[in-house]
Design a protein around this motif. Sequence first.
Motif, PDB file in Angstrom:
ATOM      1  N   TRP A 217       0.830  -1.192   0.000  1.00 15.24           N
ATOM      2  CA  TRP A 217       0.000   0.000   0.000  1.00 15.24           C
ATOM      3  C   TRP A 217       0.870   1.250   0.000  1.00 15.24           C
ATOM      4  CZ3 TRP A 217      -0.365   4.233   3.181  1.00 15.24           C
ATOM      5  CH2 TRP A 217      -1.441   5.095   2.933  1.00 15.24           C
ATOM      6  N   THR A 218       1.897   1.297   0.844  1.00 12.97           N
ATOM      7  CA  THR A 218       2.783   2.453   0.939  1.00 12.97           C
ATOM      8  C   THR A 218       3.504   2.694  -0.378  1.00 12.97           C
ATOM      9  OG1 THR A 218       3.088   2.063   3.300  1.00 12.97           O
ATOM     10  CG2 THR A 218       4.709   3.472   2.215  1.00 12.97           C
ATOM     11  N   ARG A 219       3.996   1.633  -0.987  1.00 15.56           N
ATOM     12  CA  ARG A 219       4.694   1.750  -2.265  1.00 15.56           C
ATOM     13  C   ARG A 219       3.754   2.323  -3.338  1.00 15.56           C
ATOM     14  NH1 ARG A 219       7.642  -2.175  -1.699  1.00 15.56           N
ATOM     15  NH2 ARG A 219       6.124  -3.825  -1.998  1.00 15.56           N
ATOM     16  N   GLU A 220       2.543   1.794  -3.423  1.00 17.54           N
ATOM     17  CA  GLU A 220       1.575   2.256  -4.425  1.00 17.54           C
ATOM     18  C   GLU A 220       1.141   3.700  -4.152  1.00 17.54           C
ATOM     19  OE1 GLU A 220      -0.596   2.183  -7.824  1.00 17.54           O
ATOM     20  OE2 GLU A 220       0.831   0.672  -7.149  1.00 17.54           O
ATOM     21  N   TYR A 221       0.889   4.019  -2.884  1.00 13.36           N
ATOM     22  CA  TYR A 221       0.492   5.376  -2.488  1.00 13.36           C
ATOM     23  C   TYR A 221       1.578   6.385  -2.894  1.00 13.36           C
ATOM     24  CZ  TYR A 221       0.110   9.376   0.649  1.00 13.36           C
ATOM     25  OH  TYR A 221       0.058  10.649   1.155  1.00 13.36           O
ATOM     26  N   LEU A 222       2.819   6.109  -2.525  1.00 11.25           N
ATOM     27  CA  LEU A 222       3.911   7.027  -2.845  1.00 11.25           C
ATOM     28  C   LEU A 222       4.155   7.104  -4.352  1.00 11.25           C
ATOM     29  CD1 LEU A 222       6.405   6.269   0.049  1.00 11.25           C
ATOM     30  CD2 LEU A 222       5.014   8.327  -0.258  1.00 11.25           C
ATOM     31  N   LYS A 223       4.048   5.984  -5.043  1.00 10.67           N
ATOM     32  CA  LYS A 223       4.240   5.980  -6.495  1.00 10.67           C
ATOM     33  C   LYS A 223       3.221   6.898  -7.171  1.00 10.67           C
ATOM     34  CE  LYS A 223       2.932   2.643  -9.324  1.00 10.67           C
ATOM     35  NZ  LYS A 223       2.803   1.330  -9.930  1.00 10.67           N
ATOM     36  N   ARG A 224       1.936   6.766  -6.792  1.00 12.84           N
ATOM     37  CA  ARG A 224       0.896   7.616  -7.389  1.00 12.84           C
ATOM     38  C   ARG A 224       1.146   9.091  -7.103  1.00 12.84           C
ATOM     39  NH1 ARG A 224      -3.047   3.838  -5.251  1.00 12.84           N
ATOM     40  NH2 ARG A 224      -3.353   5.390  -3.639  1.00 12.84           N
ATOM     41  N   ARG A 225       1.530   9.393  -5.871  1.00  9.46           N
ATOM     42  CA  ARG A 225       1.764  10.789  -5.494  1.00  9.46           C
ATOM     43  C   ARG A 225       2.971  11.363  -6.230  1.00  9.46           C
ATOM     44  NH1 ARG A 225      -2.653  10.233  -4.078  1.00  9.46           N
ATOM     45  NH2 ARG A 225      -3.566  10.536  -2.058  1.00  9.46           N
ATOM     46  N   LEU A 226       4.050  10.620  -6.290  1.00 10.49           N
ATOM     47  CA  LEU A 226       5.265  11.113  -6.943  1.00 10.49           C
ATOM     48  C   LEU A 226       5.065  11.271  -8.444  1.00 10.49           C
ATOM     49  CD1 LEU A 226       8.014   9.198  -4.953  1.00 10.49           C
ATOM     50  CD2 LEU A 226       7.292  11.575  -4.701  1.00 10.49           C
ATOM     51  N   ILE A 227       4.342  10.344  -9.063  1.00 12.96           N
ATOM     52  CA  ILE A 227       4.068  10.450 -10.500  1.00 12.96           C
ATOM     53  C   ILE A 227       3.221  11.683 -10.792  1.00 12.96           C
ATOM     54  CG2 ILE A 227       2.729   9.393 -12.382  1.00 12.96           C
ATOM     55  CD1 ILE A 227       3.807   6.670 -11.409  1.00 12.96           C
ATOM     56  N   SER A 228       2.334  12.031  -9.871  1.00  8.58           N
ATOM     57  CA  SER A 228       1.453  13.172 -10.119  1.00  8.58           C
ATOM     58  C   SER A 228       2.144  14.519  -9.932  1.00  8.58           C
ATOM     59  CB  SER A 228       0.216  13.094  -9.217  1.00  8.58           C
ATOM     60  OG  SER A 228       0.561  13.361  -7.874  1.00  8.58           O
ATOM     61  N   ILE A 229       3.187  14.590  -9.123  1.00  9.76           N
ATOM     62  CA  ILE A 229       3.753  15.897  -8.790  1.00  9.76           C
ATOM     63  C   ILE A 229       5.198  16.099  -9.260  1.00  9.76           C
ATOM     64  CG2 ILE A 229       4.681  15.398  -6.494  1.00  9.76           C
ATOM     65  CD1 ILE A 229       3.252  17.977  -5.585  1.00  9.76           C
ATOM     66  N   MET A 230       5.989  15.052  -9.348  1.00  7.83           N
ATOM     67  CA  MET A 230       7.411  15.207  -9.644  1.00  7.83           C
ATOM     68  C   MET A 230       7.727  15.722 -11.051  1.00  7.83           C
ATOM     69  SD  MET A 230       9.172  14.937  -6.984  1.00  7.83           S
ATOM     70  CE  MET A 230      10.859  14.722  -7.493  1.00  7.83           C
ATOM     71  N   PRO A 231       7.032  15.306 -12.109  1.00  9.35           N
ATOM     72  CA  PRO A 231       7.417  15.827 -13.430  1.00  9.35           C
ATOM     73  C   PRO A 231       7.366  17.352 -13.522  1.00  9.35           C
ATOM     74  CG  PRO A 231       6.025  13.917 -13.688  1.00  9.35           C
ATOM     75  CD  PRO A 231       6.012  14.260 -12.224  1.00  9.35           C
TER      76      PRO A 231
END
Length: 175
Positions: free
Chosen positions: A79-93
């Motif tokens: 869950w933590t991995r998926e949560y962080l992945k979604r958040r980072l993909i949405s904001i990091m670019p």
Amino acid sequence: MDTNRVVKHRLFLIDILRVLCALLIYMRHSITMYCCTYGSPVFDGWIVDLTSPVMTCFFILSGFSIHYQHMEEEVTSDWTREYLKRRLISIMPCYLLVVVIWPFAYPAQLEDWVLLLPVDLVGVQTTYHTLFGILHNGGTWFVSCILMGYILYPVIKSVISTDEWSRKVTVQRKK
């Protein structure tokens, strides 16, 4: 279609308030950093004066919204991995784009940019209060605050949802 996926309810009013807060924060920075004006000195002064409460409101609403969306979910490593992945993909670019473009827009800050690029690239600039005046570029400080919140949320959720902690709170409420 994934039948196991839980349908989550959006809190549109809170999302709208968050967008308004972000817009006011942008307007404040455009006034103080780029000498923009939005009609009158009174209105511009009002925007600048509201910076702290508006930023606080944005982060409170964001935290509530994240918790509301994930309160029923159990904290696991997946869950933590998926949560962080979604958040980072949405904001990091977008964040990284601003970091990379900044020295082209402000070449006078190139030396500071080169020296502090590692801190900027990983998004942890908000953890270094002394860098506030140096790395306060193009909104990346604000986004860095958001990133820190995203990273801390699974930890806080894990602590709050532990059985022992929950039992202590429940016992204290019954007293």
